[in-house]
Write a protein that holds these residues in place. Sequence first.
Motif, PDB file in Angstrom:
ATOM      1  N   GLY A 184       0.823  -1.190   0.000  1.00 43.62           N
ATOM      2  CA  GLY A 184       0.000   0.000   0.000  1.00 43.62           C
ATOM      3  C   GLY A 184       0.865   1.252   0.000  1.00 43.62           C
ATOM      4  N   LYS A 199      -4.680   1.228   0.583  1.00 45.95           N
ATOM      5  CA  LYS A 199      -4.163   0.103  -0.176  1.00 45.95           C
ATOM      6  C   LYS A 199      -4.159   0.472  -1.651  1.00 45.95           C
ATOM      7  N   ASP A 223      -1.806  -4.060  -3.756  1.00 41.65           N
ATOM      8  CA  ASP A 223      -2.535  -4.813  -2.737  1.00 41.65           C
ATOM      9  C   ASP A 223      -3.752  -5.514  -3.328  1.00 41.65           C
TER      10      ASP A 223
END
Length: 503
Positions: free
Chosen positions: A2, A8, A46
């Motif tokens: 992130g 993220k 992510d």
Amino acid sequence: MGTSQDSKSYKVVTYGCQMNVHDSERLSGLLEDAGYVKAGQEGDPDLVVFNTCAVRENADNKLYGNLGQLAPAKTRNKDMQIAVGGCLAQKDRDTIVRRAPWVDVVFGTHNIGHLPALLERARIEQQAQVEILESLETFPSTLPTRRESAYAAWVAISVGCNNTCTFCIVPALRGKEEDRRPGDVLSEIEALVGEGVIEVTLLGQNVNSYGSDLGDREAFSKLLRAAGQIDGLERIRFTSPHPRDFTDDVIAAMAETPNVMHQLHMPMQSGSDKVLKAMKRSYRQERFLGIIEKVRAAMPDAAISTDIIVGFPGETEEDFEQTMHAVREARFANAFTFQYSKRPGTPAAEMDDQIPKAVVTERYNRLIALQEEISWEENKKQVGRTLEILVAEGEGKKDDRTDRLSGRAPDNRLVHFTRPASPVRPGDVVTVEITYAAPHHLLAEGPTLAVRRTRAGDAWEKRQAAPAGAKPAGVMLGLPTIGAPSPAAAPAAAPAAGGCCGD
């Protein structure tokens, strides 16, 4: 990884038609509303979302190959999530998780708005979430959007399709046509223009059947005229119309509305009446060429492009020659030409008389050669003309080396022009004289005749000045190259430019 402790990063990978591009912009908007930020070039995101297409025979192989490549990244980062949506997800459902058990979420074409909640549920329950709805829950255009362009926009006016083309699986995956109310469409366009957009492309699986869900056969031409009244909107396009629904009122609206561009992408698919019947296309060669004749009578400068499938089951040499004849008569500015491949779940995939690959390839090469010749001849007619070019971002791969910029003429032809002395931004408009023509682009090698700075250029400049990773303000939507057909960029096995199935 992130970008901060609380946010993220995400990446959306899009395959297929412009409707998928439209949906991906909504997915990006939803994720950013949920606190995600767009991933940079370095490191593993992510979250990776695949927005899939199901119109080619090898679509699943492509997806599972890409999922396999992500498996090591998932091993490195246990918190990484992978989601699969779109047409292939709608079709394959639980199969995806069985074949790639490291996938966290599978969602369909009717519930893209659920993605953030599904991701959170998968994270909490530590197991894959598969949710496929059979009908549309929320029209995608009502969802948050993260658009890639400051100056040009897709605007969906309908979703789904009522046709039953035997080569196309789209109606089974996206459902029957549902039309947006005209007021909602116009409100979205007005909002886009307020943010600096000066070009919109009206989008639908079968865009000119718009109104069938509203009980108004002339709803599409009325929508074109109404959009033409929006102050500040300089260019209106639409894709892709079906010849069955291409009526005289639409031609009149195109010819009489100044900011509707004289450009038409209308899939022909075949010039053979026998093949068209087998495809369940509800027109024949004479009808198709008759539409072309009417369009050119009303707009002599119109640039017309098409989609053509070569080697449909049962196609004979005589059938193929009918396609070649229709191409000679229509004189398309360009054409997306495709070698037929089986699309799982379609009637055509089960038909007898599948054409040998060698025969299909030989015919395809002949068609390409003919269309290249016609495209070049039609482009040569542009030499000496003075045109207004909407400056684009990323359309000229050689611009840095040649000291040129690139953009689109009103008829959507790609033009490379000499970089002017005064600053020019994507979204600005330049006036140039065409000096040279190639089959797939035009050159303006002389000095730029005029530069007009626009609100769209201002919007692009404002976006560039925003902090890296910042969410773009307002409603902004990109116009990818797939919506501005260029035969040089159209591989034989790519989806048709005119929609998921080229309706």
